[in-house]
Design an enzyme around this catalytic site. Structure first.
Site, PDB file in Angstrom:
ATOM      1  N   GLU A 154     -23.595 -13.460  -2.579  1.00 55.76           N
ATOM      2  CA  GLU A 154     -23.479 -13.496  -4.225  1.00 55.76           C
ATOM      3  C   GLU A 154     -22.662 -12.853  -4.543  1.00 55.76           C
ATOM      4  O   GLU A 154     -22.456 -11.827  -5.397  1.00 55.76           O
ATOM      5  CB  GLU A 154     -24.902 -13.393  -5.093  1.00 55.76           C
ATOM      6  CG  GLU A 154     -25.310 -14.018  -6.353  1.00 55.76           C
ATOM      7  CD  GLU A 154     -26.145 -12.865  -7.208  1.00 55.76           C
ATOM      8  OE1 GLU A 154     -26.123 -13.821  -7.753  1.00 55.76           O
ATOM      9  OE2 GLU A 154     -27.102 -11.986  -6.496  1.00 55.76           O
ATOM     10  N   LYS A 194     -27.867 -21.609  -9.915  1.00 54.76           N
ATOM     11  CA  LYS A 194     -29.604 -19.998  -9.698  1.00 54.76           C
ATOM     12  C   LYS A 194     -30.669 -20.482 -10.763  1.00 54.76           C
ATOM     13  O   LYS A 194     -30.781 -20.772 -11.833  1.00 54.76           O
ATOM     14  CB  LYS A 194     -29.005 -19.074 -10.515  1.00 54.76           C
ATOM     15  CG  LYS A 194     -29.937 -17.905  -9.671  1.00 54.76           C
ATOM     16  CD  LYS A 194     -29.080 -16.089  -9.889  1.00 54.76           C
ATOM     17  CE  LYS A 194     -30.080 -15.624  -9.443  1.00 54.76           C
ATOM     18  NZ  LYS A 194     -29.024 -14.216  -9.472  1.00 54.76           N
ATOM     19  N   CYS A 218     -30.846 -15.343  -4.594  1.00 55.94           N
ATOM     20  CA  CYS A 218     -30.740 -14.003  -5.684  1.00 55.94           C
ATOM     21  C   CYS A 218     -32.770 -14.430  -5.761  1.00 55.94           C
ATOM     22  O   CYS A 218     -33.005 -13.964  -4.816  1.00 55.94           O
ATOM     23  CB  CYS A 218     -30.275 -13.511  -6.005  1.00 55.94           C
ATOM     24  SG  CYS A 218     -30.239 -11.411  -6.081  1.00 55.94           S
TER      25      CYS A 218
END
Length: 263
Positions: free
Chosen positions: A42, A112, A153
């Site tokens: 990331e 995300k 994440c």
């Protein structure tokens, strides 16, 4: 079907030319010459700071996008290009992951969905939503090996995302991530093994290396987990590469022996 994957745990390199050069030098290492896929962390080319995301953001098709596409084409591999700050024409900034195929074509894009907004007493404070906009899509894509899933994440903490990817046929899920020194020791390995067991899939978490000089210290510990929840490759805190040949037939075998998932 078997595929060979290299998951690169690297220090963040904010100079884009140096970052591209670093990646190419790694791809020239003998142990990576026969891989099928490279995965990156990331925000591998941007400081992990809310204030830095607008400065480093590029539109889809920008400099880093083009570089990752070219590396995939040149080395005839799939590249899961970690995540980068993406800037849209309207001025919104997203935390975005791209995947390229062996021809250098973009085959997946994930923004995300669950932004990292936390305030742990005595621990980590971070608020991605200060500058980032949340995505709203479940992401899967097709390869010659299988259907794969992609998230970023904090998305790992939401099991319904993984169930949705598996319902679309995902047998392997890629997660560029950067847990910190509060959440990492507590939850990193636990979450990756849980998502692998819950969904009977391979899960690959690729993190930046731990840099104590950084304003955001990543936990590291990149790992590859099989559908039984076994860790088959893992780094610690320093730079390194997890290389594993995974047998995707294991997904069907484990699901047939313990029929938890009906995808």
């Amino acid at each position: 079907m078997k595929m060979k994957i290299a998951s690169l745990q690297m220090n963040i390199i904010t100079d884009k030319i140096k970052c591209i050069d670093y990646l190419e030098k790694n791809l020239q290492k003998p142990e990576l010459r026969d891989i099928d896929m490279l995965t990156l962390p990331e925000m591998f080319c941007s400081p992990y700071q809310s204030t830095a995301f607008p400065e480093y953001a590029e539109p889809e098709g920008g400099e880093m996008w083009q570089a990752m596409s070219e590396l995939a084409r040149k080395y005839r591999i799939y590249i899961s290009a970690g995540s980068v700050p993406e800037k849209t024409p309207s001025g919104k900034i997203y935390n975005t992951a791209y995947v390229f195929n062996r021809e250098g074509h973009q085959i997946a894009k994930h923004r995300k969905v669950h932004l990292f907004d936390i305030a742990i007493s005595g621990g980590q404070y971070f608020k991605e939503s200060d500058t980032l906009t949340a995505g709203d899509s479940i992401t899967t894509f097709e390869t010659e090996f299988c259907t794969m899933g992609l998230c970023i994440c904090f998305d790992i903490r939401f099991p319904e995302m993984f169930s949705a990817m598996v319902k679309r046929g995902a047998k392997l899920i890629l997660i560029p991530a950067s847990f910190n020194m509060t959440t990492g020791p507590a939850h990193w390995e636990l979450l990756y093994r849980a998502r692998a067991v819950d969904n009977q899939v391979f899960v690959i978490g690729t993190s930046p290396a731990r840099d104590y000089a950084s304003s955001y210290i990543s936990y590291g510990n990149s790992l590859i987990v099989d559908p039984w929840g076994r860790i088959i490759a893992k780094q610690e805190e320093a730079e390194g590469i997890n290389i594993a040949t995974i047998d995707l037939a294991e997904v069907a075998r484990i699901r047939s022996e313990m029929p938890v998932v009906h995808a």
